[in-house]
Scaffold this motif. Structure first.
Motif, PDB file in Angstrom:
ATOM      1  N   LEU A  61       0.832  -1.205   0.000  1.00 33.24           N
ATOM      2  CA  LEU A  61       0.000   0.000   0.000  1.00 33.24           C
ATOM      3  C   LEU A  61       0.871   1.261   0.000  1.00 33.24           C
ATOM      4  O   LEU A  61       0.541   2.252  -0.651  1.00 33.24           O
ATOM      5  N   LEU A  62       1.986   1.223   0.671  1.00 34.33           N
ATOM      6  CA  LEU A  62       2.894   2.367   0.717  1.00 34.33           C
ATOM      7  C   LEU A  62       3.497   2.660  -0.653  1.00 34.33           C
ATOM      8  O   LEU A  62       3.579   3.825  -1.069  1.00 34.33           O
ATOM      9  N   GLU A  63       3.878   1.649  -1.386  1.00 34.52           N
ATOM     10  CA  GLU A  63       4.432   1.833  -2.733  1.00 34.52           C
ATOM     11  C   GLU A  63       3.397   2.407  -3.685  1.00 34.52           C
ATOM     12  O   GLU A  63       3.691   3.305  -4.491  1.00 34.52           O
ATOM     13  N   SER A 116       3.566   6.132  -5.558  1.00 35.34           N
ATOM     14  CA  SER A 116       3.477   6.251  -7.015  1.00 35.34           C
ATOM     15  C   SER A 116       2.324   7.160  -7.421  1.00 35.34           C
ATOM     16  O   SER A 116       2.450   7.947  -8.369  1.00 35.34           O
ATOM     17  N   ILE A 117       1.204   7.114  -6.706  1.00 33.37           N
ATOM     18  CA  ILE A 117       0.082   8.013  -7.004  1.00 33.37           C
ATOM     19  C   ILE A 117       0.478   9.459  -6.718  1.00 33.37           C
ATOM     20  O   ILE A 117       0.144  10.366  -7.489  1.00 33.37           O
ATOM     21  N   ILE A 118       1.199   9.689  -5.648  1.00 35.17           N
ATOM     22  CA  ILE A 118       1.639  11.045  -5.326  1.00 35.17           C
ATOM     23  C   ILE A 118       2.582  11.576  -6.402  1.00 35.17           C
ATOM     24  O   ILE A 118       2.459  12.720  -6.852  1.00 35.17           O
ATOM     25  N   ILE A 119       3.506  10.765  -6.866  1.00 42.34           N
ATOM     26  CA  ILE A 119       4.469  11.196  -7.888  1.00 42.34           C
ATOM     27  C   ILE A 119       3.756  11.502  -9.205  1.00 42.34           C
ATOM     28  O   ILE A 119       4.004  12.528  -9.844  1.00 42.34           O
TER      29      ILE A 119
END
Length: 101
Positions: free
Chosen positions: A18-20, A24-27
């Motif tokens: 979930l952290l990855e 990736s969504i933030i980037i």
């Protein structure tokens, strides 16, 4: 004989955490917002360029109209007389002294 499926032990199972996925969504979100700001800035610059191009064209047209006109005809245009002042009321230094009657 019945076979049972056992999860892998010791080694990490395939997939993303979930952290990855969150990172990736933030980037990707930051990249999309940056591109949208770039397009907005480009539109603003394009609008300014169009206005500047129109201003240069109109100034060139005005210059070409006054090329064959005498200075006295420019100062006195019909019933309007140029008083040597700009829009803020400041005198034009380049014109020298003009009779204001």
């Amino acid at each position: 004989m019945k076979s049972t499926i056992r999860p892998k032990t010791g080694a990490r199972a395939g997939g993303f955490t979930l952290l990855e996925v969150t990172f990736s969504i933030i980037i990707v979100g930051i990249a999309i917002v940056s591109l949208m700001m770039l397009f907005a800035a480009g539109t603003t610059v394009n609008s300014f360029g169009n206005k500047l191009s129109s201003a240069v064209f109109l100034a060139d047209q005005l210059r070409s109209m006054t090329d064959q006109t005498g200075f006295d005809d420019i100062i006195s245009d019909g019933d309007q007389t140029f008083n040597g002042l700009d829009a803020e009321g400041n005198a034009f230094q380049a014109l020298g002294v003009i009779n204001r009657t």
